[in-house]
Scaffold this motif. Structure first.
Motif, mmCIF file in Angstrom:
data_model
loop_
_atom_site.group_PDB
_atom_site.id
_atom_site.type_symbol
_atom_site.label_atom_id
_atom_site.label_comp_id
_atom_site.label_asym_id
_atom_site.label_seq_id
_atom_site.Cartn_x
_atom_site.Cartn_y
_atom_site.Cartn_z
ATOM 1 N N ASN A 231 0.786 -1.237 0.000
ATOM 2 C CA ASN A 231 0.000 0.000 0.000
ATOM 3 C C ASN A 231 0.816 1.284 0.000
ATOM 4 O OD1 ASN A 231 0.909 0.332 2.683
ATOM 5 N ND2 ASN A 231 -0.893 -0.700 3.519
ATOM 6 N N GLY A 232 2.137 1.176 0.025
ATOM 7 C CA GLY A 232 2.970 2.369 -0.046
ATOM 8 C C GLY A 232 3.164 3.114 1.263
ATOM 9 N N GLU A 233 2.620 2.592 2.367
ATOM 10 C CA GLU A 233 2.831 3.232 3.666
ATOM 11 C C GLU A 233 4.325 3.349 3.952
ATOM 12 O OE1 GLU A 233 2.132 2.324 8.453
ATOM 13 O OE2 GLU A 233 1.299 0.977 6.924
ATOM 14 N N ARG A 234 4.714 4.444 4.580
ATOM 15 C CA ARG A 234 6.132 4.665 4.869
ATOM 16 C C ARG A 234 6.380 4.738 6.374
ATOM 17 N NH1 ARG A 234 9.579 6.321 0.750
ATOM 18 N NH2 ARG A 234 8.555 6.444 -1.287
ATOM 19 N N LEU A 235 7.495 4.157 6.781
ATOM 20 C CA LEU A 235 7.978 4.257 8.152
ATOM 21 C C LEU A 235 9.403 4.766 8.101
ATOM 22 C CD1 LEU A 235 6.882 0.757 9.565
ATOM 23 C CD2 LEU A 235 5.669 2.925 9.867
ATOM 24 N N ASP A 236 9.727 5.711 8.982
ATOM 25 C CA ASP A 236 11.125 6.132 9.002
ATOM 26 C C ASP A 236 11.989 4.971 9.482
ATOM 27 O OD1 ASP A 236 11.734 6.360 11.979
ATOM 28 O OD2 ASP A 236 10.067 7.779 11.846
ATOM 29 N N GLY A 240 10.699 1.760 11.821
ATOM 30 C CA GLY A 240 10.586 0.438 11.219
ATOM 31 C C GLY A 240 11.425 -0.598 11.940
ATOM 32 N N VAL A 241 12.655 -0.230 12.269
ATOM 33 C CA VAL A 241 13.531 -1.157 12.984
ATOM 34 C C VAL A 241 12.922 -1.536 14.332
ATOM 35 C CG1 VAL A 241 15.763 -1.390 14.147
ATOM 36 C CG2 VAL A 241 15.650 -0.432 11.833
ATOM 37 N N LYS A 242 12.380 -0.542 15.038
ATOM 38 C CA LYS A 242 11.752 -0.816 16.338
ATOM 39 C C LYS A 242 10.567 -1.764 16.157
ATOM 40 C CE LYS A 242 9.549 1.471 20.271
ATOM 41 N NZ LYS A 242 9.101 2.780 20.852
ATOM 42 N N ARG A 243 9.768 -1.522 15.157
ATOM 43 C CA ARG A 243 8.575 -2.354 14.905
ATOM 44 C C ARG A 243 8.989 -3.793 14.600
ATOM 45 N NH1 ARG A 243 3.704 -0.585 10.901
ATOM 46 N NH2 ARG A 243 2.715 -2.610 10.514
ATOM 47 N N PHE A 244 9.972 -3.965 13.736
ATOM 48 C CA PHE A 244 10.375 -5.312 13.347
ATOM 49 C C PHE A 244 11.087 -6.028 14.493
ATOM 50 C CE2 PHE A 244 10.854 -3.091 9.023
ATOM 51 C CZ PHE A 244 9.503 -3.231 8.761
ATOM 52 N N THR A 245 11.818 -5.286 15.301
ATOM 53 C CA THR A 245 12.500 -5.881 16.449
ATOM 54 C C THR A 245 11.487 -6.398 17.464
ATOM 55 O OG1 THR A 245 14.417 -4.431 16.158
ATOM 56 C CG2 THR A 245 14.154 -5.467 18.308
ATOM 57 N N TYR A 321 9.878 -2.923 1.856
ATOM 58 C CA TYR A 321 11.199 -2.796 1.239
ATOM 59 C C TYR A 321 11.946 -1.617 1.852
ATOM 60 C CZ TYR A 321 9.679 1.011 -2.013
ATOM 61 O OH TYR A 321 9.225 2.184 -2.572
ATOM 62 N N LEU A 322 13.251 -1.717 1.826
ATOM 63 C CA LEU A 322 14.108 -0.673 2.372
ATOM 64 C C LEU A 322 14.585 0.218 1.231
ATOM 65 C CD1 LEU A 322 15.616 0.540 4.794
ATOM 66 C CD2 LEU A 322 17.484 -1.063 4.330
ATOM 67 N N HIS A 323 14.164 1.457 1.277
ATOM 68 C CA HIS A 323 14.605 2.418 0.261
ATOM 69 C C HIS A 323 16.025 2.877 0.599
ATOM 70 C CE1 HIS A 323 14.728 5.646 -2.583
ATOM 71 N NE2 HIS A 323 14.766 6.570 -1.642
#
Length: 352
Positions: A231-236, A240-245, A321-323
């Motif tokens: 959906n193109g949502e962006r996380l700084d 993102g790292v905190k969420r995935f951790t 994906y990581l830009h």
């Protein structure tokens, strides 16, 4: 057993048996360069070729994007030409529109189209694509994505990109090593951009590369934000790292895939962000299908942007994906600007 590319970069002794074939390859490449270079013709637009002399990925595509955006920001109208690896366009040369998908224009070009506003044209015959661009009045400068060995293509400036993690392998040409051309080819380049670190002692070991050290500049692929594939949502980056951790700590495994020239570079980036992931490498330009990744449909799956353009149609809710952005030093940019000003002035004087 290690693959041939792995043997190139670890210096396997058995590759010495292929040295005669490498010598033949090198001789044929030199003859081809001489013959095709003679077919180049004068043109009205400066041409910058961004390529490499090794087989496999070096980080070239992010450099092309960064270069084109930098030139656009300074008022130049930039056209990008490319072979369009994996593309199936209806005509050639093919002008890439905003809605062009990877199946039509190739994964790397689909990714470029997301970031660049100027003309993008693909054709395996790069000279034919350049001829078409020469007739257009909506571009001032042409950047060739790859094509360093496409010698029928006229060029004014050459940038060579090297993967600092792998360097030039054992320094031999194909098939005994990863080189498309001998190391001495770097003497002709205007700029050598090394992606990441490159140990000084290796520089001296690799077939006389010390002769061109003054042309070498290091750059980094800087991790940017995380983008949801679906959906193109962006996380700084930090969020993102905190969420995935947190997901990993709760027992939800995180997967990572990469279908690029050097998948380990992406996995190393994730490790540097202290993300614990299970990894799977695919071949470069791998044409993902839904069944390839169905196991991870309900899981968090991390990938490169080049992978993402091919997975959007069947992406899971937690696929990201990581830009990344190529951080090219200002000294290189200013040197390029000086070169371009001279070329454009000469072109203008020639038309007067």
């Amino acid at each position: 057993m290690p693959s041939l590319p792995e043997d190139w970069y670890r210096g396997a002794a058995w590759l010495q048996l292929l040295r005669p074939l490498s010598a033949l390859y090198q001789w044929l490449a030199a003859r081809r360069r001489l013959r095709h270079s003679a077919q180049q013709h004068a043109g009205s637009k400066p041409v910058i070729v961004v390529g490499n002399i090794t087989v496999g990925g070096t980080g070239k595509t992010p450099v092309v994007i960064a270069l084109a955006k930098w030139l656009e920001a300074r008022g130049f109208r930039v056209a990008v030409l490319s072979r369009g690896y994996g593309a199936s366009p209806p005509t050639l040369p093919y002008l890439v529109e905003a809605d062009c998908g990877p199946e039509q224009c190739g994964d790397e070009i689909a990714m470029m189209r997301r970031h660049l506003s100027g003309v993008i044209m693909i054709d395996p015959d790069r000279r034919r694509a350049l001829d078409a661009l020469e007739l257009r009045d909506d571009c001032d400068i042409v950047v060739s994505d790859d094509g360093l060995q496409h010698y029928r293509l006229r060029r004014d400036i050459e940038w060579v990109v090297i993967d600092g993690a792998r360097g030039l392998g054992n320094g031999y040409c194909l098939p005994a090593g990863p080189l498309r051309e001998p190391v001495e080819r770097l003497l002709d380049a205007d700029q050598i951009l090394v992606n990441g670190n490159w140990q000084a002692d290796r520089t001296q070991q690799e077939s006389g590369l010390g002769q061109v050290t003054e042309k070498i500049t290091h750059f980094e692929l800087q991790p940017g934000d995380w983008v949801n594939v679906k959906n193109g949502e962006r996380l700084d980056l930090e969020t993102g790292v905190k969420r995935f951790t947190e997901q990993s700590a709760s027992g939800d495994g995180i997967q990572a895939i990469a279908g690029i020239g050097n998948p380990q570079r992406f996995f190393n980036t994730l490790n540097s962000l202290e993300l614990s992931v299970e990894t799977r490498a695919f071949s470069d330009h791998y044409p993902y299908q839904a069944e390839d990744l169905s196991t991870w449909q309900q899981q968090t799956l991390l990938m490169t942007e080049k992978d993402a353009v091919k997975c959007q149609a069947f992406a899971g809710d937690e696929w990201w994906y990581l830009h990344v952005v190529a951080s090219v030093p200002e000294t290189v940019q200013e040197t390029l600007l000086a070169q371009l000003n001279i070329l454009l002035a000469d072109s203008k004087n020639g038309q007067a």
